[in-house]
Design an enzyme around this catalytic site. Structure first.
Site, PDB file in Angstrom:
ATOM      1  N   CYS A   1      -4.429 -11.709   2.137  1.00 38.37           N
ATOM      2  CA  CYS A   1      -3.751 -11.313   3.602  1.00 38.37           C
ATOM      3  C   CYS A   1      -5.499 -12.240   4.367  1.00 38.37           C
ATOM      4  CB  CYS A   1      -4.855  -9.747   3.228  1.00 38.37           C
ATOM      5  SG  CYS A   1      -4.230  -9.313   5.420  1.00 38.37           S
TER       6      CYS A   1
ATOM      7  N   CYS B   1      -6.777 -10.297   7.031  1.00 40.79           N
ATOM      8  CA  CYS B   1      -8.307  -9.848   6.179  1.00 40.79           C
ATOM      9  C   CYS B   1      -9.664 -10.743   5.594  1.00 40.79           C
ATOM     10  CB  CYS B   1      -8.010  -8.967   5.587  1.00 40.79           C
ATOM     11  SG  CYS B   1      -6.647  -7.305   5.934  1.00 40.79           S
TER      12      CYS B   1
END
Length: 155
Positions: free
Chosen positions: A105, A108
């Site tokens: 991700c 993130c």
């Protein structure tokens, strides 16, 4: 500049092992970690993996979806443990970065890396945490590829 402390590598491994979802690896790493981590820290590492994977799925969707409306919508995800993880916040962020790296991700990864840099964590420490996550994921894949242990001749 913050560097890994004794036992900190093991802490990254706990969250990383949980992120791999490989039960044999999780058990082995948790057993080894119990010698250098408190039960509170082990629980926090598991909590990091749990809450971060939820965020990874959501924010990866937001990033990859063509419809820009999702970027403006509140996520409405429960993340209480992030505010009070019960351990050093930089440790929790390193674990979160490791899990986000395993799960791929980018949003993130950027968020955790920025938080770590703002807390004074150096690039070497950040890179080491991600390197350990990569190694942990590799071990999980190798264990799965090997399959169950076959009986020895004469058993």
């Amino acid at each position: 500049m913050r560097r890994f402390r004794r036992g900190e590598n093991t802490r990254v491994l706990v969250a990383s092992a949980v992120a791999t979802r490989n039960s044999a690896l999780i058990a082995a790493v948790e057993s080894a970690a119990s010698g250098v981590m408190t039960s509170v820290a082990i629980a926090a590492a598991k909590a990091a993996a749990s809450v971060v994977v939820m965020n990874n799925v959501y924010y990866r969707f937001v990033h990859l979806a063509s419809n820009p409306e999702y970027k403006t919508m509140p996520p409405r995800l429960r993340m209480d443990v992030i505010g009070n993880p019960g351990v050093d916040k930089s440790d929790f962020e390193l674990w979160s970065l490791a899990v986000s790296s395993i799960n791929g991700c980018g949003i993130c990864i950027d968020a955790h890396e920025r938080t770590l840099r703002a807390a004074g964590v150096n690039s070497e420490t950040i890179q080491t945490a991600v390197r350990f996550a990569a190694i942990t994921q590799s071990v999980a894949i190798a264990l799965e590829a090997a399959g169950p242990a076959s009986p020895q001749a004469g058993d």
